[in-house]
Design a protein around this motif. Sequence first.
Motif, PDB file in Angstrom:
ATOM      1  N   GLU A  36       0.812  -1.218   0.000  1.00 14.09           N
ATOM      2  CA  GLU A  36       0.000   0.000   0.000  1.00 14.09           C
ATOM      3  C   GLU A  36       0.847   1.272   0.000  1.00 14.09           C
ATOM      4  N   PHE A  37       2.154   1.125   0.195  1.00 21.68           N
ATOM      5  CA  PHE A  37       3.020   2.284   0.339  1.00 21.68           C
ATOM      6  C   PHE A  37       4.167   2.270  -0.658  1.00 21.68           C
ATOM      7  N   LEU A  38       4.524   3.446  -1.128  1.00 24.63           N
ATOM      8  CA  LEU A  38       5.785   3.709  -1.817  1.00 24.63           C
ATOM      9  C   LEU A  38       6.503   4.666  -0.886  1.00 24.63           C
ATOM     10  N   ILE A  39       7.645   4.242  -0.336  1.00 21.49           N
ATOM     11  CA  ILE A  39       8.335   5.000   0.707  1.00 21.49           C
ATOM     12  C   ILE A  39       9.768   5.266   0.268  1.00 21.49           C
ATOM     13  N   ASP A  40      10.221   6.500   0.443  1.00 18.95           N
ATOM     14  CA  ASP A  40      11.582   6.868   0.074  1.00 18.95           C
ATOM     15  C   ASP A  40      12.026   7.999   0.999  1.00 18.95           C
ATOM     16  N   SER A  41      13.292   8.371   0.880  1.00 21.48           N
ATOM     17  CA  SER A  41      13.814   9.492   1.641  1.00 21.48           C
ATOM     18  C   SER A  41      14.824  10.245   0.789  1.00 21.48           C
ATOM     19  N   ALA A  42      15.047  11.494   1.156  1.00 27.21           N
ATOM     20  CA  ALA A  42      15.986  12.347   0.414  1.00 27.21           C
ATOM     21  C   ALA A  42      16.407  13.488   1.328  1.00 27.21           C
ATOM     22  N   GLY A  43      17.378  14.250   0.859  1.00 28.27           N
ATOM     23  CA  GLY A  43      17.849  15.412   1.594  1.00 28.27           C
ATOM     24  C   GLY A  43      17.700  16.665   0.755  1.00 28.27           C
ATOM     25  N   THR A  44      17.686  17.809   1.410  1.00 25.31           N
ATOM     26  CA  THR A  44      17.663  19.069   0.682  1.00 25.31           C
ATOM     27  C   THR A  44      19.072  19.494   0.289  1.00 25.31           C
ATOM     28  N   GLY A  45      20.074  18.922   0.948  1.00 24.79           N
ATOM     29  CA  GLY A  45      21.474  19.208   0.634  1.00 24.79           C
ATOM     30  C   GLY A  45      22.098  18.069  -0.145  1.00 24.79           C
ATOM     31  N   ALA A  46      23.216  18.366  -0.807  1.00 24.46           N
ATOM     32  CA  ALA A  46      23.856  17.382  -1.684  1.00 24.46           C
ATOM     33  C   ALA A  46      25.162  16.808  -1.127  1.00 24.46           C
ATOM     34  N   TRP A  47      25.506  17.118   0.126  1.00 21.14           N
ATOM     35  CA  TRP A  47      26.808  16.732   0.669  1.00 21.14           C
ATOM     36  C   TRP A  47      27.043  15.230   0.707  1.00 21.14           C
ATOM     37  N   HIS A  48      26.001  14.456   0.931  1.00 18.85           N
ATOM     38  CA  HIS A  48      26.178  13.021   1.191  1.00 18.85           C
ATOM     39  C   HIS A  48      25.640  12.125   0.078  1.00 18.85           C
ATOM     40  N   ILE A  49      25.384  12.665  -1.101  1.00 14.72           N
ATOM     41  CA  ILE A  49      24.812  11.864  -2.185  1.00 14.72           C
ATOM     42  C   ILE A  49      25.630  10.590  -2.388  1.00 14.72           C
ATOM     43  N   GLY A  50      24.929   9.462  -2.384  1.00 13.35           N
ATOM     44  CA  GLY A  50      25.554   8.157  -2.587  1.00 13.35           C
ATOM     45  C   GLY A  50      26.081   7.502  -1.326  1.00 13.35           C
ATOM     46  N   ASP A  51      26.107   8.240  -0.211  1.00 10.53           N
ATOM     47  CA  ASP A  51      26.609   7.684   1.049  1.00 10.53           C
ATOM     48  C   ASP A  51      25.533   6.865   1.750  1.00 10.53           C
ATOM     49  N   PRO A  52      25.962   5.864   2.544  1.00  7.27           N
ATOM     50  CA  PRO A  52      24.988   5.143   3.375  1.00  7.27           C
ATOM     51  C   PRO A  52      24.561   6.028   4.544  1.00  7.27           C
ATOM     52  N   PRO A  53      23.525   5.629   5.251  1.00  2.00           N
ATOM     53  CA  PRO A  53      23.145   6.390   6.441  1.00  2.00           C
ATOM     54  C   PRO A  53      24.290   6.435   7.451  1.00  2.00           C
ATOM     55  N   ASP A  54      24.242   7.420   8.319  1.00  2.00           N
ATOM     56  CA  ASP A  54      25.206   7.546   9.412  1.00  2.00           C
ATOM     57  C   ASP A  54      25.252   6.221  10.181  1.00  2.00           C
TER      58      ASP A  54
END
Length: 168
Positions: A36-54
């Motif tokens: 029932e869901f399509l779930i994603d996340s993103a940032g407003t900044g580009a510093w960590h593009i391609g990095d895994p979560p902290d």
Amino acid sequence: MPQISILFVCLGNICRSPLAEGILRHLAEKAGRADEFLIDSAGTGAWHIGDPPDSRAIAVAADHDIDISGLRARKVAPADFDRFDLILALDHDNLLSLRESAPSGATARIALFSEHAFATAQDVPDPYFGGRAEFDAVYRMLYRGCASIAGSPKEEPPSYNGNTSSVT
């Protein structure tokens, strides 16, 4: 049944938003509602593009049997404003950034996570410069909010590894 598409947004997409994405996916799966869901996340900044979560976010999630280690940071894209029904900013600064960058005529509803989940105007604090206690507190807040969104119980059951969290 039509999908509800939700994008969680924080600053760098390595702490709060991937935790929210992982928690909501976990709750939807446990409830048998993953389709029932399509779930994603993103940032407003580009510093960590391609990095895994902290690593601290990964550890907190893992302590609750949620694996977010495969997620990779990305920046909000113009297409997201039409791809998602709901874009949830985790604080007021990111809410403002999203509203300023939304293309004219975009269809997504942009809201503050806490307004949508708790009917409050509270920011989800950024734990990046804190320690484990700050990440645990953010996890609990996100869990409560995601449980509200998913229609799940607000109290988190004990995790499989024996840890429990107190949800207040």
